[in-house]
Design an enzyme around this catalytic site. Structure first.
Site, short mmCIF file in Angstrom:
data_model
loop_
_atom_site.label_atom_id
_atom_site.label_comp_id
_atom_site.label_asym_id
_atom_site.label_seq_id
_atom_site.Cartn_x
_atom_site.Cartn_y
_atom_site.Cartn_z
N TYR A 70 49.48 51.75 40.58
CA TYR A 70 49.42 50.91 39.37
C TYR A 70 48.11 51.05 38.74
CZ TYR A 70 54.14 49.18 40.27
OH TYR A 70 55.41 49.52 40.42
N HIS A 95 38.92 38.02 44.93
CA HIS A 95 40.08 38.94 44.92
C HIS A 95 40.79 38.81 46.14
CE1 HIS A 95 38.31 41.24 41.22
NE2 HIS A 95 38.27 39.82 41.08
#
Length: 370
Positions: free
Chosen positions: A254, A150
């Site tokens: 988000y 990631h």
């Protein structure tokens, strides 16, 4: 009121405030209206593509090589900084400054090992005699971690000349993405020299990372400017299910991992919530996950059936997906380049043609049939 009417009313009430389910938008089979031409082969994991005025391109290869490709000939660019090529880390995105013709600046993200572990770094440099020169560090995410996944990462400029880049949450999903005092799991906004714009959302707040523009992201591997609205669009990997497309808003959260449309890889629940007040909903999400990587809007007239659509690469299912929108809602989906391989990037070149980066194959050009 009869039973059918009651059921219909209950359905409408239950759907209020909810998104259209992805499965309600069928994925259409491919219509083969093009051929593929190999522009450069022998690139194991192509990541970023930047197009030069002479028709050549710069392509990053995850292991740490930048190729300058001209007339289908690859030349390795010298003096590329050492990258931390482990797991999902390595040499990542590359873009040109909007005024590259005048200033020559090239922007690059990569995973760097400086100290224990590694993290995502943004630099800029110039290209002279097939070598990077005048290398400047613009941003380095902190703290490092020894985890190998990631990293993100993509770079894009907006219409005002601000630079945005993404950095994934590095697998520290209960630590980084919701904490604005820490890097990672964020979209950043900088001036082109790496300084922080005075109107960034968290400027002046104590102990925060003032470069942050939005937060609550998982692993953003798509970032592009909408050519019509000027908005910055992003996509990111969810866990099992819940890959998202988002329109990036100033200071917005988000949601990861507070809300998600997916579950963990061991089938455990990460969050019971898919929506919450104060958290931005994605404009679209995939179930099952397609593992999106790279994205571009189709403009011009080379591909009339694709015009104004959004192209997204799928690592998992190894095809290119064309999504069409109306009022920021997906109205159709179509496969392109079915079974092409793990598709790392897609970009529209200045010549109007679409170029794709495919693992093990290199860079391919999509040529529409006449």
């Amino acid at each position: 009121m009869n039973r059918i009417t009651l059921l219909f009313c209950a359905f409408i009430i239950s759907c209020q405030g909810q998104q259209v389910k992805p499965n309600d938008i069928p994925l259409q089979d491919e219509v083969k209206s093009y051929t593929l031409e190999t522009i450069a082969d022998g690139i194991n994991i192509p990541w970023g593509m930047a197009f030069l005025a002479d028709g050549s391109m710069l392509v990053t290869e995850k292991s740490g090589i930048i190729f300058h490709i001209k007339n289908k000939v690859k030349t390795e660019v010298k003096n590329v900084p050492a990258v931390y090529n482990r797991g999902q880390g390595g040499l990542l995105d590359i873009v040109l400054h909007p005024n590259y013709a005048k200033n020559g600046w090239i922007y690059i993200t990569y995973s760097t090992k400086e100290g224990e572990g590694s993290n995502t770094k943004l630099i800029r440099a110039k290209l002279e005699n097939e070598s990077l020169v005048q290398i400047e560090t613009l941003y380095k995410c902190e703290p490092n971690t020894t985890k190998s996944h990631h990293f993100g990462s993509r770079i894009v400029f907006d219409n005002e000349g601000y630079l945005y880049f993404s950095a994934g949450e590095r697998g520290e999903h209960f630590v980084n993405p919701q904490d604005i005092t820490r890097d990672n799991g964020k979209i950043y906004r900088l001036n082109d020299d790496g300084s922080i714009p005075k109107d960034n959302p968290f400027v002046g707040k104590a102990n925060v990372k003032e470069a942050i523009y939005s937060y609550g992201h998982r692993n953003p591997q798509g970032l592009v400017k909408n050519p019509i609205t000027g908005e910055i669009w992003e996509h990111e990997h969810g866990p099992q299910g819940g890959d998202e497309i988002n329109i990036i808003k100033k200071g917005a959260n988000y949601g990861w991992p507070v809300v998600t449309y997916g579950i963990d890889y061991d089938n455990t629940i990460i969050s019971k919530d898919k929506q919450k007040p104060g958290i931005e909903d994605p404009i679209y999400y995939w179930l099952p996950s397609i593992a999106p990587c790279g994205m571009t809007f189709v403009t011009g007239d080379k591909y009339p059936d694709w015009k104004n659509g959004l192209l997204v690469g799928s690592l998992k299912f190894q095809y290119l997906e064309l999504l069409k929108f109306k009022d920021n809602k997906v109205i159709s989906r179509q496969k392109i380049a079915t079974d092409i391989g793990r598709l790392r990037n897609v970009a529209q070149g200045p010549d109007g043609y679409i170029y794709i980066g495919v693992e093990g194959k290199g860079i391919l050009k999509i040529i529409p049939n006449q």
